[in-house]
Design a protein around this motif. Structure first.
Motif, PDB file in Angstrom:
ATOM      1  N   TYR A 146       0.847  -1.186   0.000  1.00  0.00           N
ATOM      2  CA  TYR A 146       0.000   0.000   0.000  1.00  0.00           C
ATOM      3  C   TYR A 146       0.887   1.241   0.000  1.00  0.00           C
ATOM      4  CZ  TYR A 146      -4.097   2.835   1.264  1.00  0.00           C
ATOM      5  OH  TYR A 146      -5.135   3.750   1.275  1.00  0.00           O
ATOM      6  N   GLN A 147       0.622   2.172  -0.913  1.00  0.00           N
ATOM      7  CA  GLN A 147       1.408   3.395  -1.024  1.00  0.00           C
ATOM      8  C   GLN A 147       0.640   4.565  -0.419  1.00  0.00           C
ATOM      9  OE1 GLN A 147       3.525   3.835  -4.934  1.00  0.00           O
ATOM     10  NE2 GLN A 147       2.128   2.203  -5.575  1.00  0.00           N
ATOM     11  N   ALA A 148       1.345   5.417   0.304  1.00  0.00           N
ATOM     12  CA  ALA A 148       0.690   6.542   0.971  1.00  0.00           C
ATOM     13  C   ALA A 148       1.651   7.714   1.089  1.00  0.00           C
ATOM     14  CB  ALA A 148       0.182   6.123   2.344  1.00  0.00           C
ATOM     15  N   ARG A 149       1.077   8.858   1.419  1.00  0.00           N
ATOM     16  CA  ARG A 149       1.848  10.074   1.673  1.00  0.00           C
ATOM     17  C   ARG A 149       1.513  10.541   3.085  1.00  0.00           C
ATOM     18  NH1 ARG A 149       5.455  11.226  -2.045  1.00  0.00           N
ATOM     19  NH2 ARG A 149       3.903  11.450  -3.694  1.00  0.00           N
ATOM     20  N   PHE A 169      -7.682  -1.799   2.926  1.00  0.00           N
ATOM     21  CA  PHE A 169      -7.343  -0.531   2.291  1.00  0.00           C
ATOM     22  C   PHE A 169      -8.248   0.591   2.793  1.00  0.00           C
ATOM     23  CE2 PHE A 169      -5.026  -1.994  -1.833  1.00  0.00           C
ATOM     24  CZ  PHE A 169      -4.075  -2.590  -1.039  1.00  0.00           C
ATOM     25  N   LEU A 172      -7.042   1.628   6.261  1.00  0.00           N
ATOM     26  CA  LEU A 172      -5.817   2.421   6.187  1.00  0.00           C
ATOM     27  C   LEU A 172      -6.103   3.829   5.662  1.00  0.00           C
ATOM     28  CD1 LEU A 172      -3.263  -0.193   4.792  1.00  0.00           C
ATOM     29  CD2 LEU A 172      -3.330   0.768   7.099  1.00  0.00           C
ATOM     30  N   LYS A 173      -6.973   3.923   4.689  1.00  0.00           N
ATOM     31  CA  LYS A 173      -7.320   5.237   4.145  1.00  0.00           C
ATOM     32  C   LYS A 173      -7.948   6.118   5.214  1.00  0.00           C
ATOM     33  CE  LYS A 173      -9.828   7.467   0.335  1.00  0.00           C
ATOM     34  NZ  LYS A 173     -10.688   7.243  -0.861  1.00  0.00           N
ATOM     35  N   LEU A 176      -5.233   7.374   7.545  1.00  0.00           N
ATOM     36  CA  LEU A 176      -4.419   8.406   6.897  1.00  0.00           C
ATOM     37  C   LEU A 176      -5.134   9.753   6.879  1.00  0.00           C
ATOM     38  CD1 LEU A 176      -3.100   6.253   3.928  1.00  0.00           C
ATOM     39  CD2 LEU A 176      -1.648   7.369   5.627  1.00  0.00           C
ATOM     40  N   THR A 182      -2.494  10.793   3.157  1.00  0.00           N
ATOM     41  CA  THR A 182      -3.366  10.555   2.014  1.00  0.00           C
ATOM     42  C   THR A 182      -2.845   9.356   1.221  1.00  0.00           C
ATOM     43  OG1 THR A 182      -4.360  11.562   0.038  1.00  0.00           O
ATOM     44  CG2 THR A 182      -2.065  12.091   0.499  1.00  0.00           C
ATOM     45  N   THR A 183      -3.682   8.810   0.379  1.00  0.00           N
ATOM     46  CA  THR A 183      -3.236   7.725  -0.501  1.00  0.00           C
ATOM     47  C   THR A 183      -2.548   8.307  -1.730  1.00  0.00           C
ATOM     48  OG1 THR A 183      -5.369   7.720  -1.648  1.00  0.00           O
ATOM     49  CG2 THR A 183      -5.135   6.262   0.256  1.00  0.00           C
ATOM     50  N   THR A 184      -1.680   7.512  -2.342  1.00  0.00           N
ATOM     51  CA  THR A 184      -0.946   7.978  -3.514  1.00  0.00           C
ATOM     52  C   THR A 184      -0.456   6.777  -4.316  1.00  0.00           C
ATOM     53  OG1 THR A 184       0.929   9.328  -4.272  1.00  0.00           O
ATOM     54  CG2 THR A 184       1.255   8.039  -2.292  1.00  0.00           C
ATOM     55  N   ASP A 185      -0.097   7.019  -5.543  1.00  0.00           N
ATOM     56  CA  ASP A 185       0.507   5.983  -6.395  1.00  0.00           C
ATOM     57  C   ASP A 185       1.972   6.285  -6.683  1.00  0.00           C
ATOM     58  OD1 ASP A 185      -1.852   4.527  -6.607  1.00  0.00           O
ATOM     59  OD2 ASP A 185      -2.569   5.736  -8.303  1.00  0.00           O
TER      60      ASP A 185
END
Length: 305
Positions: A146-149, A169, A172-173, A176, A182-185
């Motif tokens: 899982y990618q995040a900022r 997911f 986790l969102k 965050l 926040t979520t990110t790619d």
């Protein structure tokens, strides 16, 4: 007493002198008694203060139980909780490794590395065997990254195993968004996946190993680099970096050189780092703690300097 003295014919001045001495003697005796009580209290206070390993208290009204409970609450409690989470995650990873590669560690390199890691972490042998035997009966899970900022622009990678990706997911969102993330790619490009062998900073005989010696061992073992780091308990360790396919060979060679491995596994190492302010760093550490407390999470990576 005054009447008796007067009946014996003593003058008033003599009577006053005798009474004064009697009262003075009584006051002296009383004062010494009070001093003796104070000294006893002081000795009691000092004996409770100078216990080895305890904090110094400035008041004799501090109870020993207070300090003991403080240690249990703030030291033992968190460590036990972290240890339990670590063993639970290792058990989950063992089950996944068994389902993917079989129960024989000689034929299953990921399982072999995990078992060695469990042993170094003092995980009970019975727990390891239970995880291996229970792999087929356990609920099927899948690996996800899982990618995040995070606060301050930190890029986060979250490794997890879950039986319900959508639910995990979503959880986790929510964490965050409520904590400045926040979520990110775009987080994955900040990292490189490498093999990492973590070892003690001393050899099998207990002799400290300098950084210069560690660099020499890295060359001999076929590692790309070695870094000084700290483990979960803030103890100093060395991390030998290598390509993932050569992870087991590097570990074996370091063992032959007399080093004491703690763990060996693929990890994501940051190749692009960021600086964050103190306020953002505090918020980020709180966010990382919340994420780490999620049962499906295996490991969280950040790229702050």
């Amino acid at each position: 007493m005054p009447a008796a003295l007067h009946s014996l014919g003593f003058p008033s001045s003599t009577m006053a002198l005798v009474l004064g001495r009697i009262c003075s003697s009584y006051r002296t005796t009383l004062w010494r008694s009070l001093l003796g009580c104070q000294e006893a209290l002081d000795r009691f206070s000092c004996s409770s203060v100078l216990v080895k390993g305890s904090s110094i208290h400035t008041s004799s009204l501090m109870f020993a139980g207070h300090n003991k409970w403080s240690k249990v609450k703030h030291i033992k409690g968190p460590k036990d909780a972290e240890r339990s989470r670590l063993f639970a995650r290792l058990s989950m990873m063992i089950k996944v490794a068994v389902r993917e590669g079989g129960p024989n560690p000689d034929m299953n390199t990921p399982l072999y590395n995990l078992i060695e890691q469990c042993r170094q972490r003092n995980m009970p042998k019975a727990s390891i065997e239970t995880a291996i035997k229970g792999a087929e009966k356990s609920k099927a899970t899948s690996y996800a990254l899982y990618q995040a900022r995070g606060p301050g622009g930190a890029s986060l990678l979250i490794e997890l195993h879950t039986d319900n990706t959508n639910r995990t997911f979503a959880d986790l969102k929510g964490i965050l968004i409520k904590n400045g993330g926040t979520t990110t790619d775009g987080a994955r490009h900040c990292y490189s996946r490498k093999g990492v062998v973590t070892v003690q900073p001393y050899d099998k005989d207990g002799t400290p190993v300098s950084m210069e010696q560690a660099l020499e061992f890295a060359i001999q073992a076929g590692a790309e680099d070695v870094q000084e780091s700290q483990d979960e308990e803030d103890k100093d360790v060395y991390k030998f970096i290598c390509e993932v396919p050569s992870l087991r060979d590097v570990r074996s060679e370091l063992l032959n050189l007399g080093m004491v491995p703690i763990s060996s596994s693929p990890e994501y190492l940051p190749i692009i780092t960021v600086q964050v302010s103190d306020s953002d760093k505090e918020q980020l550490f709180h966010l990382l703690e919340l994420i780490n407390n999620q049962p499906e999470v295996l490991r969280v990576y950040d790229n702050i300097e």
